[in-house]
Design an enzyme around this catalytic site. Structure first.
Site, PDB file in Angstrom:
ATOM      1  CG  PHE A 111      -0.492   0.252   2.175  1.00 47.33           C
ATOM      2  CD1 PHE A 111      -0.814   2.082   2.984  1.00 47.33           C
ATOM      3  CD2 PHE A 111       0.344  -0.021   3.306  1.00 47.33           C
ATOM      4  CE1 PHE A 111      -0.103   2.068   3.981  1.00 47.33           C
ATOM      5  CE2 PHE A 111       1.010  -0.088   4.226  1.00 47.33           C
ATOM      6  CZ  PHE A 111       0.772   1.069   5.349  1.00 47.33           C
ATOM      7  CE  LYS A 112       3.148   1.673   4.344  1.00 46.98           C
ATOM      8  NZ  LYS A 112       4.565   1.839   5.606  1.00 46.98           N
ATOM      9  CG  ASP A 113       4.165   0.469  -4.183  1.00 43.12           C
ATOM     10  OD1 ASP A 113       5.100   0.980  -4.206  1.00 43.12           O
ATOM     11  OD2 ASP A 113       4.027  -0.851  -4.639  1.00 43.12           O
ATOM     12  CB  THR A 144       8.255   2.352   4.288  1.00 43.97           C
ATOM     13  OG1 THR A 144       7.190   3.182   4.174  1.00 43.97           O
ATOM     14  CG2 THR A 144       9.098   4.087   4.023  1.00 43.97           C
TER      15      THR A 144
END
Length: 462
Positions: A111-113, A144
């Site tokens: 999800f950090k993308d 991250t």
């Protein structure tokens, strides 16, 4: 739109200056001077937008014209063109009331993308436009680092150094970071925990002279751009359910260790998104769940778990929430954070605790319950969860109400955590980009967990 510090000792600054400052120079965190309010009519108009169109509208509220709209549109389009799914963050329905918001379709399967593809492009844009040097320093509990490196690797005018806790991330997470052999990337494996890495980062950024001398910029969620980018998928998921007639009671269950992802949901709600409930899911490192349930914010003993990206005791975004909890009283926040530094704990009670419990529900997931949830969902729905998402699913199963549409935020592809999934005798096929990592050489330095050691590495690299 201007940005201010949670500790009140930084004059209001613009969006680009806020992104470049990262951690506020007074040691606080930057927040918007006013939170934009989104009307019901605007929500109705936004419901038909694509993900990129929606991101453009939300970013525009916070950029306030500092970046021309056409330039901002290109930044957004470039950032989300790298995702494998046309919807960027699709919503997968499991049954009549359970949904999974899939946030892992970006280049590093995490999800950090969603935020870091945008922030990487934004840094490159600012570097070109201002002819400035961008030296990124970040810490990671796993995801991250890879997302940040992918966002800026090879970009002219940018160098990045990422700290990760040595041998305390999954093998795939480690490989995604350390198989990158670009001249502008440095990976440091720190002997210690993620909390050690995060403490070093915050203390180095708090050294304003050192920060300015080496042009340090933040990639962690202390950077307000990370939070702003993550609000978008709460709106997008809400709209997808609203199209199915599910707009009355929509809750989000969020696996979190650093309080960034769920704070983005809190911000979306304060903007006007009619979220019914925010469920905070932790693993056995449960400082945040204990705070919601008991009003005590105090680190416990570190526990290694099957969800290592949440193995965090001190949540860097907690201060932003305290700012709003105490009515944007910067002096109160400064006092509380000084107390926490001196005594190691913050205790709240009475009406303040009632407000916390109105803002969030919380549940701490034990290791075995995490694995059992993976097994149960695989058997019942033929859907494979990674162990962080499993924590969110377990919390949702415990706390979601009848008649409520419960959306679990899926923060990573299960292939990133195969070690845990194999403990339940579940096999999976790695996506080709992940499988290819195992044949590549690694590039990293193992270093001690002191500020002095990290400073020495940075001075050589930057």
């Amino acid at each position: 739109m201007k940005y201010i510090s949670t500790r009140g000792q930084v004059a209001p600054i613009g969006f680009i200056d806020a992104i470049l400052m990262g951690l506020a120079d007074d040691g606080g965190l930057l927040v918007p001077e006013q939170i934009p309010q989104v009307s019901a009519d605007t929500l109705a108009q936004w419901q038909q937008l694509t993900y990129s169109e929606l991101a453009l509208e939300i970013f525009s509220l916070y950029v306030n014209g500092e970046i021309p709209r056409e330039d901002l549109k290109k930044l957004v389009d470039d950032s989300y063109s790298t995702f494998r799914h046309e919807e960027v963050t699709p919503v997968h329905q499991l049954d009549g009331s359970r949904y999974v918001l899939e946030l892992f379709h970006g280049p590093t399967f995490a999800f950090k993308d969603v935020a870091l593809q945008f922030l990487g492009n934004l840094y490159a844009y600012v570097s070109r436009k201002t002819d400035s040097i961008i030296h990124i320093l970040g810490a990671t509990s796993g995801d991250t680092g890879a997302s940040a490196i992918e966002g800026v690797r090879g970009k002219e005018g940018i160098r990045i150094c990422i700290l990760h806790p040595h041998q305390k991330v999954s093998k795939v997470q480690e490989l995604q970071m350390t198989t990158v052999d670009d001249a502008n990337v440095l990976n440091l494996a720190v002997e210690g925990t993620f909390d050690d890495c995060q403490r070093i980062i915050k203390e180095l950024f708090a050294d304003v002279e050192f920060k300015h001398k080496y042009h340090l910029r933040a990639i962690n969620s202390i950077n307000i751009a990370r939070i702003l980018a993550q609000t978008v998928y709460y709106f997008y998921a809400y709209f997808q359910l609203a199209k199915q007639g599910q707009a009355n009671k929509i809750s989000f269950s969020v696996p979190t260790g650093n309080f960034g992802d769920i704070f983005a949901g809190y911000l979306a709600k304060k903007m006007g998104l009619p979220v019914h409930k925010l469920i905070l899911a932790t693993n056995e490192n449960n400082i945040l769940a204990r705070f919601v349930q008991e009003g005590v914010y105090q680190p416990g003993d570190f526990r290694g778990t099957y969800s290592p990206s949440m193995d965090i005791q001190v949540a860097s975004n907690f201060e932003r929430y305290m700012f709003y909890l105490y009515g944007e009283d910067a002096a109160k926040v400064t006092s509380l954070m000084a107390q926490f530094k001196a005594e190691g704990s913050i205790v709240i009670e009475g009406d303040v605790l009632k407000q916390v419990q109105a803002d969030f529900a919380a549940y701490s997931v034990e290791n075995e319950e995490c694995l059992n949830t993976i097994s149960d969902y695989h058997a019942k729905y033929q859907y494979l969860l990674d162990p962080h998402t499993a924590c969110g699913a377990a919390a949702s199963d415990r706390l979601a109400e009848d008649g409520e549409a419960a959306v679990v935020l899926s923060t990573a592809h299960p292939a990133k955590f195969d070690e845990a999934i194999r403990l339940r005798q579940i096999s999976q096929t790695y996506p080709e980009p992940i499988q290819a990592l195992f044949d590549k050489p690694q590039f990293q330095k193992v270093v001690g967990g002191t500020n002095e050691e990290i400073q020495k590495q940075l001075e050589s690299f930057f």
